[in-house]
Design an enzyme around this catalytic site. Structure first.
Site, PDB file in Angstrom:
ATOM      1  N   HIS A  83       0.825  -1.207   0.000  1.00 34.71           N
ATOM      2  CA  HIS A  83       0.000   0.000   0.000  1.00 34.71           C
ATOM      3  C   HIS A  83       0.863   1.262   0.000  1.00 34.71           C
ATOM      4  O   HIS A  83       0.743   2.098  -0.889  1.00 34.71           O
ATOM      5  CB  HIS A  83      -0.950   0.027   1.194  1.00 34.71           C
ATOM      6  CG  HIS A  83      -1.861   1.230   1.166  1.00 34.71           C
ATOM      7  ND1 HIS A  83      -2.768   1.447   0.156  1.00 34.71           N
ATOM      8  CD2 HIS A  83      -1.970   2.300   2.007  1.00 34.71           C
ATOM      9  CE1 HIS A  83      -3.407   2.586   0.363  1.00 34.71           C
ATOM     10  NE2 HIS A  83      -2.934   3.129   1.480  1.00 34.71           N
ATOM     11  N   HIS A  92      -2.099   9.826  -3.620  1.00 32.02           N
ATOM     12  CA  HIS A  92      -3.239  10.006  -4.519  1.00 32.02           C
ATOM     13  C   HIS A  92      -2.807  10.657  -5.836  1.00 32.02           C
ATOM     14  O   HIS A  92      -3.233  11.762  -6.198  1.00 32.02           O
ATOM     15  CB  HIS A  92      -4.325  10.822  -3.831  1.00 32.02           C
ATOM     16  CG  HIS A  92      -4.847  10.171  -2.595  1.00 32.02           C
ATOM     17  ND1 HIS A  92      -5.584  10.834  -1.643  1.00 32.02           N
ATOM     18  CD2 HIS A  92      -4.719   8.892  -2.138  1.00 32.02           C
ATOM     19  CE1 HIS A  92      -5.897  10.007  -0.662  1.00 32.02           C
ATOM     20  NE2 HIS A  92      -5.375   8.821  -0.939  1.00 32.02           N
ATOM     21  N   HIS A 112       2.877  11.966   1.950  1.00 32.30           N
ATOM     22  CA  HIS A 112       3.275  10.700   2.577  1.00 32.30           C
ATOM     23  C   HIS A 112       4.777  10.452   2.528  1.00 32.30           C
ATOM     24  O   HIS A 112       5.223   9.311   2.409  1.00 32.30           O
ATOM     25  CB  HIS A 112       2.522   9.532   1.936  1.00 32.30           C
ATOM     26  CG  HIS A 112       1.044   9.600   2.138  1.00 32.30           C
ATOM     27  ND1 HIS A 112       0.461   9.619   3.389  1.00 32.30           N
ATOM     28  CD2 HIS A 112       0.014   9.676   1.238  1.00 32.30           C
ATOM     29  CE1 HIS A 112      -0.857   9.694   3.253  1.00 32.30           C
ATOM     30  NE2 HIS A 112      -1.148   9.738   1.981  1.00 32.30           N
TER      31      HIS A 112
END
Length: 427
Positions: A288, A329, A298
């Protein structure tokens, strides 16, 4: 199952298509809630999805409000359901929420590249699925961080037209977080696709009920999306592997222990040692949290940095071909890389965490673009990984431009097992 009303706005922003004219992003789309059909009763099957189990079997999962038999009738003709199998029924509780009755039935053995028809009771609504091929070519559709927005609908519509064999999802399915009824809504949203082709998933941070706690729990994810972990020798639904056609796929868990000596680490070592590149010349890994990322979002998270430090060497020695990730994203494809530098024997890393999530796109990238980063853009969409033969595959990225699917990036990938300079190293 109880349903909560809620609304969230999707934030979107414009980006520039590398090497092309400006991409004018369409306006944002709202989060959606999918409720049962108007004519549904407490025994009506809903949230139907299927997943691969072992060499030639399929798990069929569905939910009803009331307890009903966990029986699947199936066959190769819609006029004759000649086989039937009974499985298990379970449910779970989280705080004041009680799930519906979760049915899991494994059917088979099944023939490859064959259409099967199935239903849950004589005279009930019929479904169908097609089994994957036993040999090349095979096509995977991939999209992470799906959620359930208007963009998610657009992505799924494009995926449905791609003639794929297996769908891969590198975490963040429903974006339920702590709102359990959103898992039910998500199950209804994806049923038209997930009931017809196998969906193989791994977990993301938004699939947890308490991502900041220790230990992190995935109560709903584990109960609703059971994957073939036991068949691959894993002790956890959060990491497992499976083989289809000539591809060995490893689904790793970014949100469970990954340090050397942990259960996941030891399992990964064992699984990689079992891979026979003569039988499965392609080796693909899903995580992930991405290990390579030139987006500002992130950066520096332990699930990326720590997991990479623990496991990148194992994947490099095993000559993994491709690593697919979500979480960020936006879309980004790296050249073959190992230890932060270009390496012809390292995997191709691809971040595809932009299926339609509710938080919008991550449009801010570091500048200048790293030399190991081959293509990047912030847009919603899906990827296609078409493995043509034992040596050659094609990767393509399809952005959602308005309601049209536009191929924005593609690359040919040569299998590392066929490269004499990249012999597998001792793990």
């Amino acid at each position: 199952m109880k349903f909560h009303n809620f609304w969230l706005l999707l934030v979107a922003s414009a980006t520039i298509f590398a090497g092309a004219a400006a991409y004018n992003r369409p306006p944002p789309r709202k989060n959606l809630v999918f409720k049962p059909a108007d004519d549904a009763d407490p025994t009506t099957p809903q949230q139907v999805h299927i997943s691969l189990v072992g060499k030639n079997k399929m798990r069929i999962s569905w939910i009803t409000d009331d307890r009903t038999p966990a029986t699947v009738h199936y066959g190769t003709s819609s006029e004759k359901y000649e086989y039937s199998v009974t499985g298990t029924v379970s449910s779970y509780q989280h705080l004041n929420y009680t799930s519906g009755q979760i049915h899991d039935v494994t059917i088979g053995p099944l023939e490859p590249s064959t259409k099967y028809y199935y239903r849950f009771a004589p005279g009930s609504t019929g479904y169908s699925f097609k089994t994957p091929p036993a040999k090349f070519p095979i096509k995977f559709a991939i999209s992470g961080d799906l959620g359930q927005t208007g963009w998610t609908q657009s992505t799924l519509e494009h995926v449905s037209k791609s003639n794929y064999d297996v769908f891969l999802l590198p975490g963040d399915l429903s974006y339920a977080d702590t709102v359990q009824p959103l898992w039910d809504s998500f199950g209804r949203l994806v049923e038209p696709l997930a009931s017809r082709r196998p969906w193989m998933v791994t977990q993301g941070n938004h699939d947890s009920e308490n991502i900041t706690a220790n230990p992190v729990t995935f109560i709903a994810y584990n109960a609703r999306w059971r994957m073939p972990f036991e068949e691959s020798g894993s002790g956890s639904n959060l990491y497992y592997s499976f083989e289809v056609a000539g591809v060995h796929v490893i689904m790793l868990g970014s949100y469970t222990d990954f340090q050397p000596g942990s259960n996941q680490y030891r399992w990964l070592v064992s699984d990689l040692k079992k891979v026979d590149r003569n039988k499965t010349p392609w080796l693909v890994v899903l995580i992930h949290a991405p290990w390579y990322n030139s987006n500002y979002d992130h950066q520096g998270e332990i699930q990326s940095v720590g997991m990479m430090e623990s496991m990148e060497g194992l994947l490099y020695k095993a000559r993994v071909d491709v690593v697919l990730a979500g979480h960020v994203h936006a879309y980004e494809r790296f050249n073959r890389v190992y230890n932060h530098v270009a390496n012809n024997c390292g995997p191709v890393h691809i971040t595809i965490g932009d299926g339609g999530n509710l938080h919008g796109l991550a449009s801010n990238y570091t500048e200048p673009q790293p030399t190991i980063s081959a293509f990047r853009e912030a847009s919603f969409g899906h990827g296609q990984f078409e493995v043509v033969n034992a040596s050659y595959a094609k990767w393509s990225w399809h952005r959602n431009q308005d309601d049209e699917s536009v191929q924005a990036d593609s690359v040919s990938i040569t299998n590392l097992a066929s490269n004499p300079a990249c012999n597998k190293l001792e793990i």
